[in-house]
Design an enzyme around this catalytic site. Structure first.
Site, PDB file in Angstrom:
ATOM      1  N   GLY A   9      65.132  51.757  16.396  1.00 13.31           N
ATOM      2  CA  GLY A   9      63.573  51.841  16.368  1.00 13.31           C
ATOM      3  C   GLY A   9      62.836  50.642  16.381  1.00 13.31           C
ATOM      4  O   GLY A   9      63.425  49.561  15.997  1.00 13.31           O
TER       5      GLY A   9
ATOM      6  N   GLY B   8      58.850  47.375  12.474  1.00 14.35           N
ATOM      7  CA  GLY B   8      57.721  48.055  11.864  1.00 14.35           C
ATOM      8  C   GLY B   8      57.433  49.609  11.945  1.00 14.35           C
ATOM      9  O   GLY B   8      56.759  50.189  11.598  1.00 14.35           O
TER      10      GLY B   8
ATOM     11  N   GLY C  97      59.471  51.669  10.639  1.00 13.34           N
ATOM     12  CA  GLY C  97      59.706  52.426   9.365  1.00 13.34           C
ATOM     13  C   GLY C  97      61.324  52.478   8.891  1.00 13.34           C
ATOM     14  O   GLY C  97      61.560  53.195   8.211  1.00 13.34           O
TER      15      GLY C  97
ATOM     16  N   THR D  56      63.562  50.506   7.600  1.00 12.55           N
ATOM     17  CA  THR D  56      63.962  49.992   6.483  1.00 12.55           C
ATOM     18  C   THR D  56      63.389  50.657   5.198  1.00 12.55           C
ATOM     19  O   THR D  56      64.048  51.121   4.248  1.00 12.55           O
ATOM     20  CB  THR D  56      63.377  48.341   6.137  1.00 12.55           C
ATOM     21  OG1 THR D  56      63.947  47.639   7.119  1.00 12.55           O
ATOM     22  CG2 THR D  56      63.810  47.831   4.830  1.00 12.55           C
TER      23      THR D  56
ATOM     24  N   SER E 282      68.620  47.603  17.274  1.00 14.38           N
ATOM     25  CA  SER E 282      69.661  48.078  18.348  1.00 14.38           C
ATOM     26  C   SER E 282      68.849  48.816  19.700  1.00 14.38           C
ATOM     27  O   SER E 282      68.859  49.781  20.040  1.00 14.38           O
ATOM     28  CB  SER E 282      70.415  49.025  17.587  1.00 14.38           C
ATOM     29  OG  SER E 282      69.883  50.252  16.962  1.00 14.38           O
TER      30      SER E 282
HETATM   31  P1  ADP Z   1      61.039  48.267  10.278  1.00 10.08           P
HETATM   32  O1  ADP Z   1      62.199  48.458   9.362  1.00 10.08           O
HETATM   33  O2  ADP Z   1      61.380  49.327  11.182  1.00 10.08           O
HETATM   34  O3  ADP Z   1      60.909  47.287  10.715  1.00 10.08           O
HETATM   35  P2  ADP Z   1      59.560  48.579   7.966  1.00 10.08           P
HETATM   36  O4  ADP Z   1      60.153  49.814   7.044  1.00 10.08           O
HETATM   37  O5  ADP Z   1      59.847  47.368   7.310  1.00 10.08           O
HETATM   38  O6  ADP Z   1      59.859  48.819   9.425  1.00 10.08           O
HETATM   39  O7  ADP Z   1      57.949  49.043   7.737  1.00 10.08           O
HETATM   40  C1  ADP Z   1      57.262  50.542   8.228  1.00 10.08           C
HETATM   41  C2  ADP Z   1      55.801  50.390   7.613  1.00 10.08           C
HETATM   42  O8  ADP Z   1      55.314  51.801   7.966  1.00 10.08           O
HETATM   43  C3  ADP Z   1      55.932  50.356   6.249  1.00 10.08           C
HETATM   44  O9  ADP Z   1      54.874  49.773   5.656  1.00 10.08           O
HETATM   45  C4  ADP Z   1      55.691  51.776   5.663  1.00 10.08           C
HETATM   46  O10 ADP Z   1      55.090  51.665   4.404  1.00 10.08           O
HETATM   47  C5  ADP Z   1      55.133  52.333   6.762  1.00 10.08           C
HETATM   48  N1  ADP Z   1      55.037  53.874   7.148  1.00 10.08           N
HETATM   49  C6  ADP Z   1      54.052  54.869   7.103  1.00 10.08           C
HETATM   50  N2  ADP Z   1      54.612  56.048   7.377  1.00 10.08           N
HETATM   51  C7  ADP Z   1      55.807  55.949   7.622  1.00 10.08           C
HETATM   52  C8  ADP Z   1      57.032  56.863   7.617  1.00 10.08           C
HETATM   53  N3  ADP Z   1      56.827  58.185   7.686  1.00 10.08           N
HETATM   54  N4  ADP Z   1      58.102  56.450   7.474  1.00 10.08           N
HETATM   55  C9  ADP Z   1      58.291  55.135   7.415  1.00 10.08           C
HETATM   56  N5  ADP Z   1      57.501  54.168   7.032  1.00 10.08           N
HETATM   57  C10 ADP Z   1      56.183  54.526   7.066  1.00 10.08           C
END
Ligand code: ADP
Length: 195
Positions: free
Chosen positions: A12, A15, A17, A19, A86
């Protein structure tokens, strides 16, 4: 005993989600004494893939390397969680269809939501040209067409996304057997194994 572990491949936008979900899943599996390993894209780029760029070629190399390691681990009964943008469908599919236990999880949030979250401040840098080839801005993201699971993180809570994944794995009977409970490992007596 079911020998194979499973690869939970989270794809995905930055940002979206990945991680957050990956770390929560890792904690949940550890609490239940599963063998689990998390391969996080940001960490991988600091070691296994240090020096790779963000061109299509290098991103594909990165994805294949992570897929290779994930396969090594998962064939030993480990739950491998991969958190990696990815962005290219072909290389994801290559891994998915060459592995029996690859679960593709699309962590799906609209780019506007990811950009508003801007967890690491990268979208702002991509918009003002400080970062080039940023996925979703000036580099493509090819959505999975037929993922096993989709987490809509702009609509679901984190708990809902986690529950969706765990329920799917239980229904599909994809979780490996628990090996030896962690507390009884200390009691193993290796001297009895001498020939
Ligand atoms: P990525 O790893 O895809 O770049 P992150 O996990 O670092 O994204 O960041 C995602 C952000 O979205 C976090 O601040 C998280 O708290 C927020 N968020 C809100 N709702 C969700 C959800 N259902 N699942 C995952 N993250 C979420």
């Amino acid at each position: 005993m079911k020998q194979n572990g499973v690869i939970l491949w989270l794809t995905g936008l930055s940002g979206a989600g990945k991680t957050t979900i990956a770390q929560r899943l890792e904690n949940k599996f550890q609490e239940q004494a599963y063998l689990v390993e998390l391969l996080d894209g940001d960490v991988i780029r600091q070691n296994l893939s240090q020096g790779l760029s963000f061109t299509k070629e290098d991103r594909d190399i990165n994805v294949r390397r992570v897929g290779y390691v994930a396969n090594l681990l998962s064939r030993n009964g480990i739950i491998v969680i991969v958190s990696l943008i990815s962005p290219y469908r072909a290389v994801r599919d290559e891994l998915r269809y060459s592995s029996k236990n690859f679960v593709e999880i699309y962590v799906n949030a609209p780019i506007e939501v990811c950009e508003a979250r801007d967890v690491k401040g990268l979208y702002a840098k991509a918009r003002n040209g400080q970062i080039k080839s940023f996925t979703g801005i000036d580099h493509p993201y090819e959505e999975p067409l037929n993922p096993h699971i989709t987490c809509y993180t702009a609509k679901e809570t984190i708990d809902e996304s986690i529950a969706k994944i765990i329920n799917w794995l239980e229904k599909a009977n994809q979780l490996p057997e628990l090996v030896i409970p962690i507390n009884s490992r200390e009691n193993l007596n290796f001297s009895s194994l001498r020939i």
